[in-house]
Design a protein around this motif. Structure first.
Motif, short mmCIF file in Angstrom:
data_model
loop_
_atom_site.label_atom_id
_atom_site.label_comp_id
_atom_site.label_asym_id
_atom_site.label_seq_id
_atom_site.Cartn_x
_atom_site.Cartn_y
_atom_site.Cartn_z
N LEU A 136 0.86 -1.18 0.00
CA LEU A 136 0.00 0.00 0.00
C LEU A 136 0.90 1.23 0.00
CD1 LEU A 136 -2.81 1.36 0.21
CD2 LEU A 136 -2.50 1.35 2.70
N GLN A 137 0.77 2.05 -1.04
CA GLN A 137 1.51 3.31 -1.10
C GLN A 137 0.70 4.40 -0.40
OE1 GLN A 137 1.97 3.44 -5.40
NE2 GLN A 137 4.11 2.88 -5.23
N ILE A 138 1.43 5.26 0.30
CA ILE A 138 0.80 6.26 1.15
C ILE A 138 1.10 7.67 0.67
CG2 ILE A 138 0.61 7.15 3.51
CD1 ILE A 138 -0.34 4.25 3.23
N SER A 139 0.05 8.45 0.43
CA SER A 139 0.18 9.89 0.21
C SER A 139 -1.21 10.50 0.29
CB SER A 139 0.83 10.22 -1.15
OG SER A 139 -0.02 9.84 -2.21
N ARG A 186 0.94 16.08 -4.07
CA ARG A 186 0.73 14.96 -3.15
C ARG A 186 1.62 15.06 -1.92
NH1 ARG A 186 1.00 9.67 -6.93
NH2 ARG A 186 1.19 8.69 -4.89
N PRO A 187 1.14 15.65 -0.83
CA PRO A 187 1.92 15.71 0.40
C PRO A 187 1.83 14.41 1.19
CG PRO A 187 -0.20 16.73 0.76
CD PRO A 187 -0.16 16.33 -0.70
N MET A 188 2.67 14.31 2.20
CA MET A 188 2.57 13.18 3.13
C MET A 188 1.30 13.34 3.98
SD MET A 188 5.46 14.12 6.02
CE MET A 188 6.77 14.53 4.86
N ALA A 215 8.26 12.25 7.63
CA ALA A 215 7.49 11.22 6.92
C ALA A 215 7.31 9.98 7.78
CB ALA A 215 8.19 10.87 5.60
N MET A 216 8.36 9.58 8.48
CA MET A 216 8.24 8.43 9.37
C MET A 216 7.27 8.71 10.51
SD MET A 216 8.81 5.40 10.45
CE MET A 216 10.16 4.68 9.49
N GLU A 217 7.36 9.88 11.12
CA GLU A 217 6.45 10.23 12.22
C GLU A 217 5.00 10.23 11.73
OE1 GLU A 217 7.88 13.95 13.68
OE2 GLU A 217 9.64 13.07 14.66
N ASN A 218 4.76 10.76 10.54
CA ASN A 218 3.40 10.82 10.03
C ASN A 218 2.89 9.45 9.60
OD1 ASN A 218 3.98 13.51 10.43
ND2 ASN A 218 3.06 14.21 8.53
N MET A 219 3.80 8.60 9.14
CA MET A 219 3.42 7.23 8.83
C MET A 219 2.99 6.51 10.11
SD MET A 219 3.28 4.87 6.34
CE MET A 219 4.61 4.74 5.11
N GLN A 220 3.74 6.69 11.17
CA GLN A 220 3.38 6.06 12.44
C GLN A 220 2.04 6.59 12.97
OE1 GLN A 220 4.85 3.54 13.66
NE2 GLN A 220 6.85 3.53 12.65
N GLY A 231 -1.51 18.89 5.21
CA GLY A 231 -2.24 19.83 4.38
C GLY A 231 -3.16 19.22 3.35
N GLY A 232 -3.20 17.89 3.25
CA GLY A 232 -4.07 17.24 2.29
C GLY A 232 -5.50 17.10 2.79
#
Length: 348
Positions: free
Chosen positions: A251-254, A282-284, A334-339, A288-289
């Motif tokens: 699964l790709q994330i954005s 396409r932000p993380m 990006a890692m923090e937001n993925m978590q 802002g998305g």
């Protein structure tokens, strides 16, 4: 449907697409890999344009996209840098405009030639997964007949199987024949090969069924908003109930910015509006998305899938004109937001 527990999502392996970071000429591929590794990601999606760019840097001259002997040499160097940064190459991407060309056409011959070359790169970088994006070639150039599409992809799957490689098929929300997750799932089911599965994507899924960069609202118009939301929820429920976890490869994330003013409904530089939206806006997650990306991620997790989550973002700012940042800080965020996304998707 499978419960989404905190323990189970903590075991999900995390990857980062190399095309998703860097904003300055000095942001070379080795620096990208170092930043990705330092942020805690354990693998990458290796982008073919990054191979070309790094090859030009190494050789001191541009390398033709069809010069596979030289590109495999460059790829061997890239693998060494990955290993030095404790990164594996999870997938090679983005293989595009493969399926649907008329038999006997130069385009079809080129598509299979490219496939053979990319397979050689896969051997060198030690990945077993090739991402194939649903073709966006114009409908007057290709056939959109499902049988022909399936036949082409089945032939590619069999080529890959000779090396124990897999094919991850992705819907691109501007694709000519398969813009939605259900389209690619029907095609993958029809291909009926054990080495063919799905590359799902939060942006591509919500971007095809829920949002539209051509409208003031940023949503698909023509139906009331409450009906749109109801339809999207039903689609995500269907995904969760009908797609086997084993047929999802990643699964790709954005997320996506709401474009203001909206994009014109024209093709520019070969890209349709949703293609331009994908390329630049396409932000993380949580930056802002406005897409319902948690709903997509939850649906995928409800299937029982606990494989790769991979950050793939193209953040050129709200106006799509560029964004400056330092890669180490960007990759860490990006890692923090993925978590945060994983945490927000749990049932607990």
């Amino acid at each position: 449907m499978t419960p989404i527990t905190r323990d189970s999502v903590q075991k999900i392996p995390l990857s980062y697409a190399t095309c998703s970071i860097g904003c300055k000429p000095s942001d070379t591929l080795p620096h990208k890999l170092e930043a990705i590794s330092k942020a805690g990601f354990t693998a990458i999606e290796l982008s073919f344009p990054d191979i070309l760019e790094y090859g030009a840097y190494l050789r001191g001259h541009p390398i033709s996209p069809g010069n596979f002997p030289e590109l495999t040499q460059v790829s061997r160097e890239i693998r060494k840098i990955c290993e030095a940064n404790s990164l594996r190459v999870m997938m090679l991407q983005p293989f595009s405009n493969f399926e649907g060309w008329p038999r006997g056409s130069p385009e079809r011959e080129d598509a299979f030639k490219r496939a053979r070359g990319w397979i050689e790169i896969m051997k060198v970088v030690k990945t077993d997964l090739l991402q194939v994006g649903a073709t966006d070639s114009p409908a007057d150039k290709i056939t959109t007949a499902r049988e022909a599409i399936v036949t082409d992809l089945r032939e590619l799957a069999d080529m890959l199987a000779q090396n124990n490689f897999r094919l991850a098929y992705e819907n691109w929300c501007w694709s000519t024949h398969a813009p939605g997750w259900k389209d690619v799932w029907q095609i993958v089911s029809a291909i009926d090969r054990p080495n063919v599965g799905l590359c799902l994507d939060t942006f591509q899924t919500a971007g095809s069924e829920w949002a539209d960069p051509r409208t003031q609202s940023g949503l698909i118009e023509g139906v009331p908003e409450d009906v749109l939301r109801k339809n999207f929820a039903a689609s995500m429920d269907e995904l969760a109930r009908t797609v086997p976890a084993g047929k999802i490869y990643l699964l790709q994330i954005s997320d996506a910015y709401k474009v203001s003013p909206p994009l014109e409904d024209t093709t520019i530089a070969g890209l349709r509006p949703r293609g331009r939206w994908s390329h630049d806006f396409r932000p993380m997650p949580y930056d802002g998305g406005y897409l319902p990306i948690e709903d997509v991620a939850k649906a995928v997790l409800k299937t029982g899938f606990r494989g790769w989550f991979s950050m793939e973002i193209f953040d050129h700012g709200r106006q799509g004109k560029g964004k400056k940042y330092e890669m180490d800080a960007f990759a860490k965020q990006a890692m923090e937001n993925m978590q945060k996304l994983l945490k927000n998707c749990t049932d607990e």
